[in-house]
Design an enzyme around this catalytic site. Structure first.
Site, PDB file in Angstrom:
ATOM      1  NE  ARG A 141      29.072  39.002  45.562  1.00 13.58           N
ATOM      2  CZ  ARG A 141      29.477  38.052  45.540  1.00 13.58           C
ATOM      3  NH1 ARG A 141      29.890  36.994  46.224  1.00 13.58           N
ATOM      4  NH2 ARG A 141      30.138  37.555  43.883  1.00 13.58           N
TER       5      ARG A 141
ATOM      6  CE1 TYR B 100      35.454  44.556  32.826  1.00 13.52           C
ATOM      7  CE2 TYR B 100      35.990  45.235  34.644  1.00 13.52           C
ATOM      8  CZ  TYR B 100      35.466  44.724  33.926  1.00 13.52           C
ATOM      9  OH  TYR B 100      33.996  43.832  34.446  1.00 13.52           O
TER      10      TYR B 100
END
Length: 371
Positions: A322, A184
């Site tokens: 996760r 990013y």
């Protein structure tokens, strides 16, 4: 005794354990504002020693994915207050991950359908934003060609981070994590293969690090260094980040610069579990020698590997991503050696026809009382 489940003092913020819920984009906020489902999602997971929120865009320009709750309006800040109140009510702590995606966006979600912004005007090849495929239809779309930021605009974006940090603190967050990882905006400046600028934000290692470090300094001056953290991904290859000659030196020198700033923590993102290359073997120990503060990492840990990393002094905190999706009570399952549920990958991102499906509908473990 379990180190993972032991308390930890994080620069004055007491944590009940060293299990951190890693930041995870879920794309569930239909109006870019936290709603009742957002509140429930974080409340269910508040037994983590620390929650790091999903990436929160600091501006409309900083968005690269639809349905991400932001922190660029007072309405959003008020809605996030509901989240932080519920986490604190369960004795949890929560940092806001502040985010600007840079070139990883698409004109369909930019203000006035303008080009996204980056260090240079180079597209991220074979890299998707989550935008409008066509009016009313959301989906993965090749990121648009960006334009290069001017010096004044770079400084303006640092100011946008400061404004978002103020809103985060007003909203009750315990601190903020600046998202400097995973291809990013900040990594688009740090990466020497991409950043070919010839001004004070390009060229040398110090120049390529300047945007990140200046922004961290501005945040620390505003809310206190002990409330500011940063996530980075050394040797990251997500979203067309390419290798470059002084890569190891870039990250080791950044470790030393971050160490001198006495931040709440530094968060290393190892990209192996998200389809990219792992941090090279042996590099983590080099980073640890250069950075003497609180160090966290995410990247496929389980209970055993987490305990080992803590015992050997490699890390102070362990982030799990996760596993927290399908196990809202992950800490309790670890404490009692209960089995972990598997998440449905088809519902990791987006609404998929039902906001709650794969989001807030995973149950806590039900122990058999007869045993």
């Amino acid at each position: 005794m379990s180190l993972l489940l032991s308390p930890f003092d994080m620069a004055g913020t007491p944590l009940t354990n060293r299990v951190v819920m890693a930041p995870m984009t879920r794309a569930r906020a239909l109006d870019d504002i936290p709603d009742d489902h957002t509140v429930l999602y974080y409340r269910q997971r508040a037994s983590a020693g620390l929650i790091i929120s999903e990436g929160i865009p600091i501006s409309r320009e900083g968005c690269g994915y639809l349905f991400n709750p932001g922190l660029y309006s007072d309405e959003q800040a008020l809605a996030w207050r509901r989240v932080t109140d519920e986490v604190h009510a369960k004795c949890g702590r929560i940092f806001a991950q502040l985010w600007h995606v840079g070139r990883m966006s698409h004109v369909s979600i930019q203000p006035g359908q303008a080009a996204p912004v980056s260090s240079v005007a180079v597209v991220a090849e074979r890299s998707n934003a989550y935008a409008w495929v066509e009016p009313g239809k959301a989906g993965p779309v090749q990121a648009s060609t960006p334009r290069a930021l001017s010096i004044d605009e770079i400084q303006r974006i640092s100011g946008d981070f400061v404004s978002a940090a103020r809103r985060a603190m007003d909203a009750g967050f315990d601190g903020i994590e600046l998202h400097g990882a995973n291809g990013y905006l900040f990594e688009q400046f740090i990466n020497g293969a991409l950043n070919t600028r010839d001004d004070r934000y390009g060229g040398s290692i110090a120049n390529r690090q300047r945007f990140l470090l200046d922004t961290l300094d501005a945040l620390a001056a505003t809310i206190g260094a002990e409330k500011v953290a940063v996530r980075i991904s050394p040797f990251g290859r997500l979203f067309d980040m390419q290798p470059y000659g002084d890569e190891a030196e870039t990250w080791i020198s950044l470790a030393a610069a971050l160490s001198a700033r006495n931040l709440a923590y530094v968060h290393l993102s190892d990209q192996l579990t998200i389809g990219a290359e792992a941090i090279p073997q042996g590099f983590a120990s080099q980073f640890r020698k250069a950075f003497r503060g609180t160090l966290m990492a995410a990247g496929g840990f389980n209970r055993t590997t987490a305990e080992t990393a803590l015992a050997e002094g490699e890390l102070d905190l362990i982030a799990f991503g996760r596993p927290f999706i399908a196990n809202p009570d992950l800490v309790e399952r670890m404490r009692h050696d209960w089995p972990l549920a598997e998440g449905d990958r088809a519902t990791f991102y987006g609404v998929n026809g039902a906001v709650t499906r794969g989001y807030t509908d995973y149950p806590a473990y039900q122990a058999d009382a007869s045993l």
